[in-house]
Each structure stands twice: as structure tokens, then as C-alpha cells.
Design an enzyme around this catalytic site. Structure first.
Site, PDB file in Angstrom:
ATOM      1  N   VAL A 170       0.845  -1.203   0.000  1.00  0.00           N
ATOM      2  CA  VAL A 170       0.000   0.000   0.000  1.00  0.00           C
ATOM      3  C   VAL A 170       0.876   1.247   0.000  1.00  0.00           C
ATOM      4  O   VAL A 170       0.695   2.167  -0.812  1.00  0.00           O
ATOM      5  CB  VAL A 170      -0.951  -0.004   1.212  1.00  0.00           C
ATOM      6  CG1 VAL A 170      -1.816   1.251   1.207  1.00  0.00           C
ATOM      7  CG2 VAL A 170      -1.816  -1.257   1.202  1.00  0.00           C
ATOM      8  N   TYR A 171       1.828   1.284   0.905  1.00  0.00           N
ATOM      9  CA  TYR A 171       2.723   2.437   1.002  1.00  0.00           C
ATOM     10  C   TYR A 171       3.510   2.618  -0.291  1.00  0.00           C
ATOM     11  O   TYR A 171       3.593   3.735  -0.832  1.00  0.00           O
ATOM     12  CB  TYR A 171       3.679   2.243   2.177  1.00  0.00           C
ATOM     13  CG  TYR A 171       4.695   3.343   2.337  1.00  0.00           C
ATOM     14  CD1 TYR A 171       4.330   4.578   2.854  1.00  0.00           C
ATOM     15  CD2 TYR A 171       6.035   3.144   1.984  1.00  0.00           C
ATOM     16  CE1 TYR A 171       5.264   5.594   3.012  1.00  0.00           C
ATOM     17  CE2 TYR A 171       6.970   4.146   2.143  1.00  0.00           C
ATOM     18  CZ  TYR A 171       6.591   5.369   2.652  1.00  0.00           C
ATOM     19  OH  TYR A 171       7.516   6.368   2.803  1.00  0.00           O
ATOM     20  N   ALA A 172       4.094   1.528  -0.793  1.00  0.00           N
ATOM     21  CA  ALA A 172       4.881   1.630  -2.020  1.00  0.00           C
ATOM     22  C   ALA A 172       4.038   2.142  -3.172  1.00  0.00           C
ATOM     23  O   ALA A 172       4.488   2.968  -3.974  1.00  0.00           O
ATOM     24  CB  ALA A 172       5.496   0.271  -2.362  1.00  0.00           C
ATOM     25  N   SER A 225       1.517   4.176  -3.040  1.00  0.00           N
ATOM     26  CA  SER A 225       1.298   5.616  -2.892  1.00  0.00           C
ATOM     27  C   SER A 225       2.514   6.400  -3.371  1.00  0.00           C
ATOM     28  O   SER A 225       2.377   7.474  -3.978  1.00  0.00           O
ATOM     29  CB  SER A 225       0.977   5.960  -1.434  1.00  0.00           C
ATOM     30  OG  SER A 225       2.119   5.916  -0.597  1.00  0.00           O
ATOM     31  N   LYS A 226       3.696   5.886  -3.109  1.00  0.00           N
ATOM     32  CA  LYS A 226       4.905   6.597  -3.496  1.00  0.00           C
ATOM     33  C   LYS A 226       5.195   6.443  -4.990  1.00  0.00           C
ATOM     34  O   LYS A 226       5.740   7.375  -5.611  1.00  0.00           O
ATOM     35  CB  LYS A 226       6.092   6.115  -2.651  1.00  0.00           C
ATOM     36  CG  LYS A 226       5.950   6.463  -1.170  1.00  0.00           C
ATOM     37  CD  LYS A 226       5.765   7.962  -0.941  1.00  0.00           C
ATOM     38  CE  LYS A 226       5.735   8.338   0.522  1.00  0.00           C
ATOM     39  NZ  LYS A 226       5.578   9.793   0.743  1.00  0.00           N
TER      40      LYS A 226
END
Length: 241
Positions: free
Chosen positions: A151-153, A155-156
Site C-alpha cells: 500500500v505504502y509503495a 502511494s509513493k
């Protein structure tokens, strides 16, 4: 670096701790007036008591109305804006099936939508003035499909595309847009890491300090105006083993 940003006005989101705080303090040391944007009003008050050229702006960027008021409140407090460091963000790691939907929504809103809206809102002011610097805190995760943080990756990866496309739209107006993409940094965002993973990273020297990231921000801001540092990937050497 004293004096390199004399006369400049900067705004840093997520400025009360971590990379945002280190970036703001580096700009203050270089002579800028810095608007510290964060929802932690008490922390901002303490920082502004310490730094005379710091201007507190308590704001919850997840609130749409408050987010829309970012530039007007910066201009009210400081008169103009030369530098925006869009740094505020959050982290969701681990297996996707274990992530809470509300946490995913919050993280994507802060890491992607808020950044896009902040940049969108400051651009007319910078275009009118014919100059400006925008730096966005991305992540090493934007360049590598890290399996423990889908999820974080994601977004980036999204925000990295945004930075590079906007950069190419606005350079003709004298505005430089770039991203910093650090590997793991000792900040509150690592709170979700498994304890054994965090302990292992610390022991092996595989974490960056916020001040090291701030040094790269200053490198980008103090280059000749004809040079854009479009993105910098930085990671501890041992992390690359």
C-alpha cells in the site's frame, strides 16, 4: 550553509518531527523564514519558541477545508512562498490482507491526494512570481516493489509519477519540482515495522537519520537556478547489501 536561503520563505508540511523537522531546521539555519505546518499545535509552539524565524501553522491536512486554506494562511503569515517541501505522510506496512480499509484510505489521502492538492494550490502563486522550488518526500519504495509494504509503495509510485510529470509542465515558469526518495529513516513512520526487523536494521546500520535527508534537500535547493535535481534516491550503504 548559513545565508544560502536568505530572504526566502519556505513552508514544510509534517514539520513537527522527522524529516520535516530536520528539513525545516536546515532551511532556518540557511537564513530562510519557514512556515512549520503540522497538526501538532503544542509541538509547533515549542519549535517556534526555539527558532525565531519559524512561523507556526497548525493545520490538519486531512481536513479538506483546512487543506484548501494552506496557501492563503501561508501568505497571510509570511507574505509570499518561495519553497514548498510537501513532506507530510503516513505509513501502512505488512500483508495487504491484514491492513484496515480506513488506514488505507487515510494513507492514500495524505500521501497522494494532499500532496497533489498542495502543489496544485501553490503553483499559481509561484507561476505569477516566475520562480519557486517544490520538493516532495517520496521513498525508495517508489523505485522498488517492496513486498512488505504494497500500500505504502503504491502511494509513493503514484506520487513519483506526479512529481516528474508536473516538473515537466512547470519548468518553463522558472519552477523546479523534485523528489527525495530515502530508504528507511529513523522517524515515527517506522513504528509499524515488526520489532525484529527494526532491531535488525538498527544493528546493521541500515537506517538513515533525518538530518542526512535534510542535507540532500539543501543540496537540491541551493543548486544554480538553471539546474533541476529531479529526484534523489538515498539509502544507507548497508541497506543495499
Amino acid at each position: 550553509m548559513a545565508g544560502e536561503l536568505d530572504g526566502k520563505v519556505a513552508a514544510v508540511t509534517g514539520a513537527a518531527s522527522g524529516i520535516g523537522l530536520a528539513s525545516a531546521e536546515a532551511m532556518l539555519a540557511a537564513g530562510a523564514r519557514v512556515v512549520l505546518v503540522d497538526r501538532d499545535e503544542a509541538a509547533l509552539a515549542g519549535l517556534c519558541a526555539k527558532h525565531g524565524a519559524a512561523i507556526p501553522l497548525a493545520l490538519d491536512l486531512l481536513d479538506p477545508a483546512a487543506c484548501a486554506g494552506l496557501l492563503p494562511r501561508i501568505l497571510e503569515a509570511a507574505g509570499r512562498l518561495d519553497i514548498l517541501h510537501a513532506n507530510a505522510g503516513s505509513y501502512v506496512g505488512g500483508d495487504l490482507v491484514e491492513a484496515e480499509s480506513a488506514a488505507i484510505d487515510r494513507m492514500l489521502t495524505l500521501n497522494v491526494n494532499v500532496v497533489m492538492k498542495n502543489v496544485h494550490d501553490v503553483l499559481p502563486h509561484m507561476i505569477e512570481r516566475g520562480s519557486g522550488d517544490i520538493i516532495v518526500t517520496s521513498s525508495l519504495a517508489a523505485h522498488y516493489p517492496t513486498p512488505w509494504e504494497p500500500v505504502y509503495a503504491s502511494s509513493k509510485w503514484a506520487i513519483n509519477c506526479f512529481v516528474q510529470t508536473v516538473r515537466r509542465q512547470v519548468f518553463k515558469h522558472g519552477i523546479r519540482v523534485g523528489a527525495i526518495s530515502p530508504g528507511p529513516v529513523v522517524t515515527a513512520l517506522l513504528a509499524d515495522w515488526p520489532p525484529e526487523k527494526l532491531a535488525e536494521a538498527r544493528a546493521s546500520g541500515s537506517l538513515l537519520e533525518p538530518e542526512e535527508v535534510a542535507n540532500v534537500v539543501m543540496f537540491m535547493l541551493t543548486r544554480p537556478r538553471g539546474m533541476t535535481i529531479r529526484d534523489v534516491v538515498m539509502l544507507p550503504t548497508n541497506f543495499d547489501l
